[in-house]
Design an enzyme around this catalytic site. Structure first.
Site, mmCIF file in Angstrom:
data_model
loop_
_atom_site.group_PDB
_atom_site.id
_atom_site.type_symbol
_atom_site.label_atom_id
_atom_site.label_comp_id
_atom_site.label_asym_id
_atom_site.label_seq_id
_atom_site.Cartn_x
_atom_site.Cartn_y
_atom_site.Cartn_z
ATOM 1 N N HIS A 10 -25.929 9.946 6.274
ATOM 2 C CA HIS A 10 -27.147 10.713 5.642
ATOM 3 C C HIS A 10 -26.635 11.460 4.512
ATOM 4 O O HIS A 10 -27.364 11.330 3.185
ATOM 5 C CB HIS A 10 -27.804 11.499 6.830
ATOM 6 N N CYS A 42 -31.378 9.001 14.642
ATOM 7 C CA CYS A 42 -32.613 9.779 15.775
ATOM 8 C C CYS A 42 -33.691 8.714 16.169
ATOM 9 O O CYS A 42 -34.328 9.078 17.042
ATOM 10 C CB CYS A 42 -33.188 10.714 14.745
#
Length: 453
Positions: A10, A42
């Protein structure tokens, strides 16, 4: 300017895209040992549970997209050594086996984290899986489809989301954790007690306050988990114990926390000039305590990665720190938290008080008005807000973002009582429930004066 990025997580993706946009003349080279980038881990439980049908939606970038920005992206390439004194690194092509060296002017380390794997007897048995990346999620889905009994070790967010997904898919599920409460890092007992009751009512077996000591199996496949308190028959084990930073490449070359998290300044630079770091490989500035902490969250990562690019050539935008704000949906309950829990604050040696309310979030004359439970933790003397937790059947989780801003700006619980929020019966009351919590926390003399007015 030659920029090398190690790891396309990320933080890495954010750093790469923003660097390419800000410095189109820069030569940007990326080394990533996996065969994919920018996977939103996630979303694994949603993918495993079948809520997300197309996993491609869990990726928000690709090597082709980076190439369109002029970035030289090398997939399946592992950096095996970094020499920060001489600005060199050694790279292994995992496909061809070729090893070579590269150099840099600016180095961005976004190597992320990796699941903690305990050294236990039987850990090598088949059907003991990790849960971190896209390949893991595909393996979990494949294996889970073939078994009936599943054990999840670790009752953090990922572990709890997985047991819900497995239970909803008709599996017999056991959740094991070494402490006496699930989600203990995020929520105080009055919240976790309610969630645990929900899980048990759904048939999920909770094996809390016990530690896994070994695994047993037959014909190379796990069939039993042994803990300090019992034995649990199983066909599949998912390890969700936690994460540790991937920072061996810089060990002894930059400042780190004891767990290996890289310490960066407000501008994402490490203790070594021209070496920047961001994301799960780093420590962050935790505003509630004012200390460095390890809080691996995607939100922290993308902010830090963006700031690396902004500060690569000059210190322009400092990091504002984090409150570790997070949220989760467990069956019908919408839950969110920010900052310190009451128990965590006391462990930090802080003198704190709390205010808790359960109230309808909008007027009772509306056709329905679900209740919301909110707890706010604040420092006793300064009355500075340190944390908050919220749970409701209706989605009111964005209110925790408001309190996150309050913590970041060092606001007091008394000020919370008088913040200007709009009123519209569809959405709230003339006194928003955040206001109500602040008003209830007012000292006795202030309450008396407010009553007189």
């Amino acid at each position: 300017m030659k920029v090398v990025v190690v790891g396309c997580t990320h933080a890495g993706t954010a750093a790469i895209v923003n660097t390419a946009q800000l410095y189109p003349e820069a030569e940007i080279t990326v080394y990533e040992r996996n065969d994919n980038i920018s996977f939103l881990s996630c979303g694994i439980a949603l993918y495993v549970g079948g809520v997300v049908k197309d996993p491609h939606g869990l990726f928000y970038s690709s090597p082709d997209q980076l190439a369109a920005l002029g970035v030289n992206t090398n997939m399946r390439h592992e950096v095996t050594a970094i020499d920060t004194d001489n600005k060199k690194l050694t790279v292994l092509n995992l496909v061809s086996g070729e090893q070579f060296e590269d150099t840099y002017d600016k180095l961005i380390v976004t190597t992320g984290s990796w699941p903690i794997i305990p050294k236990l007897e039987g850990i090598e048995l088949d059907n003991i899986l990790l849960c971190k990346n896209y390949n893991h999620s595909n393996t979990i889905i494949e294996k889970a489809s073939q078994v009936k009994r599943i054990t999840v070790v670790g009752a953090g967010y990922i572990g709890v989301e997985l047991v819900e997904a497995f239970q909803m898919n008709g599996k017999e599920v056991t959740l094991i954790d070494g402490v006496d409460r699930i989600l203990n890092k995020y929520l105080d007992p009055e919240f976790t007690d309610a969630i645990q009751e929900t899980l048990q009512n759904k048939g999920i077996k909770l094996a809390l306050n016990q530690t896994v000591t070994s695994f047993e199996g037959t014909n190379g496949h796990v069939n039993k988990v042994i803990t300090t308190q019992g034995e649990y028959e199983t066909d599949l084990v998912i390890l969700c114990i936690g994460f540790r930073p991937n920072t061996e490449l810089l060990k002894g070359q930059v400042d780190m926390l004891p767990n290996g998290a890289i310490v960066v300044d407000d501008y994402m630079q490490t203790s070594k000039k021209d070496v920047f770091a961001a994301g799960d490989s780093c420590a962050i500035h935790y505003n509630p305590t004012g200390k460095s902490a390890y809080i691996p969250l995607a939100t922290n990562a993308v902010r830090m990665g963006t700031l690396v690019a902004r500060n690569l050539m000059a210190q322009t935008i400092p990091y504002m720190g984090t409150q570790g704000t997070s949220g989760i949906k467990i069956y019908e309950d919408n839950i969110a938290a920010t900052g310190l829990t009451e128990l965590a604050a006391k462990e930090e040696g802080l003198q704190v008080e709390t205010v808790s309310i359960t109230d309808h979030y909008r007027p009772d004359f509306m056709p329905n008005a679900e209740s919301v439970t909110l707890k706010v933790v604040f420092e006793k003397d300064s009355r500075r807000i340190l944390g908050a937790q919220l749970m409701s059947k209706v989605d009111l989780t964005q209110s925790i973002n408001t309190i996150s801003v309050c913590i970041q700006n060092r606001m007091t619980v008394d000020q919370l009582g008088f913040i200007d929020f709009f009123f519209q019966p569809h959405y709230n009351k003339p006194w928003n429930f955040l206001n109500t919590a602040g008003l209830q926390a007012l000292p006795a003399i202030a309450k008396k004066e407010a009553t007189l007015v």
